[in-house]
Design a protein around this motif. Sequence first.
Motif: not given
Length: 325
Positions: A290-313
Motif C-alpha cells: 500500500p504505497l503510492p506508485q510513481l510510474r516511469l515510461p519505458f525508454v525504447f533504446t539500448t543505451e540510456l544517455g543524458p537526454d533520456d535521464a532528463q526525460f525521465l526526470a
Amino acid sequence: MDPAPFTPPARVTIVAGKGGVGKTTVSAALARLAARSGLTTLIVEVEGKSGLPALFGRTDPLTYHETVLLPAGGAGPGSAEVRARTLTPDDALVEYLEDHGMRRISKRLISTGTLDVVATAVPGIKDILVLGKVKQLEMLSAAGGAGQPDFIVVDAPAAGHAVTFLASAYGLLDAAAVGPIRAQANDVIALLGDPARCQVMLVTLPEETPVNEAADTAFHLEDRAGVQLAPIVVNGMWPHLELPPDAALAVTGLGLSPQAVDKLSQAAGFRRQRQELQDAQVARLAEMLPLPQLRLPFVFTTELGPDDAQFLANALGEQMAGVLQ
C-alpha cells in the motif's frame, strides 16, 4: 507550463531495487529533478560499478572524491550542481582512522587485508563503515555551509543486499556493547529511523518477479531496518495504445499484402498482451504494497544517455507532483 518545484521529503533518499530494474537510472533522474529545483545534489554510489556517469554524458568512473556530473545551469535555468562519488568500506575506514590520527595504521590494515578478516569475524562492519559516512554527509548537509549538498541520493546495493546493508547497524548493536562501533551503529539507526532525514525509494518493473521482490524487500526493510518508505517507482511502463480487436479488419482497403497484414496482427497481439501483463502486475503490486506508485515510461533504446535521464526526470517530477497533491 513550468514544472512544479521538487521538495525532497528527506535529506537522504536511498534508491534500492532488484538488479536490472533501473535503480541507477532513477537515482540520476531524481538527482536531476532536485537540481532543477535549485538543490545542490550529491549522488553516493556504494557498489563501485555503476553506469551513473554515462547518464550525465561522462566517461570517467567515479572515485571516492566528489566529481561534478552536471554543472549549475545544466538541468535548466537556475538549476544547481549534481555531484557524485563512490563509497567503499576500505576508503571509509582509511578516512575514519586518518581523522583520528591513525593514518599509518589505516594503510597497513588495507594493504594486509586485515579489514576482510575483521569483516568475516564481525558481519556488517563493512556496511556500517559506508553508512557511517553517509550519516556524516547528511549531518554536514543539515548544518549547511559552503559546498555542502542540499540533497543526497544513495544508489544502494541490489535488493538482496540492500536489506542486510540497511539492517547492519542493528546487528552490530548485539556484537558491540560499547565503543566506537556501537556509537556508530546508534548514529546510523538514528538516521535511518528519522523520516525527515532518510527515506528509501524502491524501484521495480511491471513484471511478476520484480514485483514479488519489491514487496518482499519493502516488508523486510520496515521490519529489520526501521526505515520510512517513499512512493515506489514502477519503471519501464509501456505507453497504452488503443488497439483494434482485429488488426486485419482495421487495415482493410489499404492495399497491404497478406504477409504485412499478418505481421501487423502479430505486433498488435503482442502489444495487447504486454499491456494486459503490466496492468495486472501494477494492480497486484498495489494490493501487496500500500504505497503510492510513481510510474516511469519505458525508454525504447539500448543505451540510456543524458537526454533520456532528463526525460525521465521530467516524468518523475510530474508523477511526484500528482502523488503529493
